[in-house]
Design a protein around this motif. Structure first.
Motif, PDB file in Angstrom:
ATOM      1  N   ILE A 116       0.824  -1.208   0.000  1.00 25.91           N
ATOM      2  CA  ILE A 116       0.000   0.000   0.000  1.00 25.91           C
ATOM      3  C   ILE A 116       0.861   1.262   0.000  1.00 25.91           C
ATOM      4  O   ILE A 116       0.645   2.183  -0.796  1.00 25.91           O
ATOM      5  N   ILE A 117       1.860   1.288   0.904  1.00 27.91           N
ATOM      6  CA  ILE A 117       2.632   2.511   1.127  1.00 27.91           C
ATOM      7  C   ILE A 117       3.980   2.460   0.404  1.00 27.91           C
ATOM      8  O   ILE A 117       4.318   3.347  -0.377  1.00 27.91           O
ATOM      9  N   GLY A 118       4.731   1.401   0.665  1.00 32.51           N
ATOM     10  CA  GLY A 118       6.079   1.321   0.122  1.00 32.51           C
ATOM     11  C   GLY A 118       6.117   1.174  -1.387  1.00 32.51           C
ATOM     12  O   GLY A 118       7.018   1.687  -2.047  1.00 32.51           O
ATOM     13  N   GLN A 119       5.137   0.456  -1.939  1.00 32.05           N
ATOM     14  CA  GLN A 119       5.078   0.262  -3.386  1.00 32.05           C
ATOM     15  C   GLN A 119       4.034   1.168  -4.041  1.00 32.05           C
ATOM     16  O   GLN A 119       3.804   1.076  -5.249  1.00 32.05           O
ATOM     17  N   GLU A 120       3.394   1.991  -3.240  1.00 33.88           N
ATOM     18  CA  GLU A 120       2.453   3.008  -3.709  1.00 33.88           C
ATOM     19  C   GLU A 120       1.330   2.428  -4.568  1.00 33.88           C
ATOM     20  O   GLU A 120       0.940   2.996  -5.578  1.00 33.88           O
ATOM     21  N   GLN A 121       0.787   1.301  -4.101  1.00 35.91           N
ATOM     22  CA  GLN A 121      -0.342   0.709  -4.819  1.00 35.91           C
ATOM     23  C   GLN A 121      -1.689   1.271  -4.350  1.00 35.91           C
ATOM     24  O   GLN A 121      -2.715   1.001  -4.966  1.00 35.91           O
ATOM     25  N   GLY A 122      -1.686   2.009  -3.257  1.00 36.83           N
ATOM     26  CA  GLY A 122      -2.915   2.633  -2.796  1.00 36.83           C
ATOM     27  C   GLY A 122      -3.653   1.796  -1.769  1.00 36.83           C
ATOM     28  O   GLY A 122      -3.448   0.592  -1.636  1.00 36.83           O
ATOM     29  N   ALA A 123      -4.566   2.460  -1.054  1.00 30.14           N
ATOM     30  CA  ALA A 123      -5.223   1.854   0.098  1.00 30.14           C
ATOM     31  C   ALA A 123      -6.168   0.713  -0.259  1.00 30.14           C
ATOM     32  O   ALA A 123      -6.572  -0.041   0.619  1.00 30.14           O
ATOM     33  N   TYR A 124      -6.538   0.586  -1.526  1.00 20.61           N
ATOM     34  CA  TYR A 124      -7.473  -0.465  -1.897  1.00 20.61           C
ATOM     35  C   TYR A 124      -6.774  -1.762  -2.297  1.00 20.61           C
ATOM     36  O   TYR A 124      -7.434  -2.719  -2.694  1.00 20.61           O
ATOM     37  N   ALA A 125      -5.461  -1.806  -2.188  1.00 22.30           N
ATOM     38  CA  ALA A 125      -4.732  -3.052  -2.390  1.00 22.30           C
ATOM     39  C   ALA A 125      -4.910  -3.929  -1.155  1.00 22.30           C
ATOM     40  O   ALA A 125      -4.718  -3.484  -0.026  1.00 22.30           O
ATOM     41  N   THR A 126      -5.291  -5.177  -1.359  1.00 20.10           N
ATOM     42  CA  THR A 126      -5.494  -6.080  -0.232  1.00 20.10           C
ATOM     43  C   THR A 126      -5.311  -7.515  -0.705  1.00 20.10           C
ATOM     44  O   THR A 126      -4.836  -7.758  -1.822  1.00 20.10           O
TER      45      THR A 126
END
Length: 226
Positions: A193-203
């Motif tokens: 989510i944060i380190g790879q900047e995929q966003g908060a909807y990555a799960t």
């Protein structure tokens, strides 16, 4: 079901509102009783609010969202948790460069040591708060997994039911010792989510695939690995 929320931040507010929408009785607790009442008023679902001690006294199931504080540090009467289900949704602080140490004792296990007569369950630590905004629909369409670990089988089943009610796919991950793996997975998700900047909807979604109709690669051979 009577559910008490310990901590009035994003996770507690979101899950509390979702369960209230499903008809559960929810009490939002906070170290500042007025803040707990404010969250209850925001929910507008007949929820209640007040102190953390009041939330514990009210509830049969507790959502513990306070990171870094044990019940014996936070509550006036931690023994009030005896016999109750406590859902721990916390992850450790993110270290510099996501250089996490090995997890030799999970946060959930530490919580269980602090209140040994409670029924601690690890769950809801592998997604950002934004995912809850999709519950229960269209969340069900995506099969988003909640990993549930606890020594008490009935407590595990209860939390799995609570997860399913709000649109998640609960995955039984066994005993509380396995919370070490579940928390490690939560750390990985935060890297994405944060380190790879995929966003908060990555799960994470667990899918069971159909068996192959033929083994053109030779199939699984016997080995010492399990």
């Amino acid at each position: 079901m009577k559910i008490g929320i310990i901590g009035s931040g994003n996770m507690g507010r979101s899950l509390g509102i979702l369960w209230a929408e499903q008809g559960h009785q929810v009490f939002f607790g906070s170290r500042d009783a007025e803040k707990g009442k404010a969250v209850a008023e925001f929910a507008e679902l007949g929820t209640q609010g007040g102190s953390n001690d009041q939330a514990v006294a009210f509830a049969d199931v507790i959502l513990w969202t306070v990171r870094g504080m044990m019940p014996t540090q936070l509550l006036s009467h931690p023994e009030a948790l005896n016999g109750k289900i406590i859902i721990d949704c916390n992850n450790q602080e993110i270290p510099e460069g996501f250089a996490y140490p090995a997890i030799v004792e999970s946060l959930a296990e530490k919580l269980a040591k602090d209140v040994p007569n409670a029924r601690v369950v690890k769950a809801f630590n592998t997604m950002a708060q934004e995912v809850f905004e999709l519950a229960p629909e269209p969340l069900r369409d995506y099969g988003v997994s909640v990993f549930v670990a606890a020594d008490d089988e009935q407590a595990r089943k209860t939390v799995m039911q609570l997860a399913e009610e709000i649109g998640f796919l609960p995955i039984d991950t066994g005993t509380l010792r396995n919370a070490r793996l579940v928390e490690g997975l939560g750390d990985f998700i935060r890297l994405i989510i944060i380190g790879q900047e995929q966003g908060a909807y990555a799960t994470i979604c667990v899918n069971i695939l159909p068996a192959a109709q033929e083994q053109r690669l030779g199939g699984r051979q016997a080995s010492s690995l399990k």
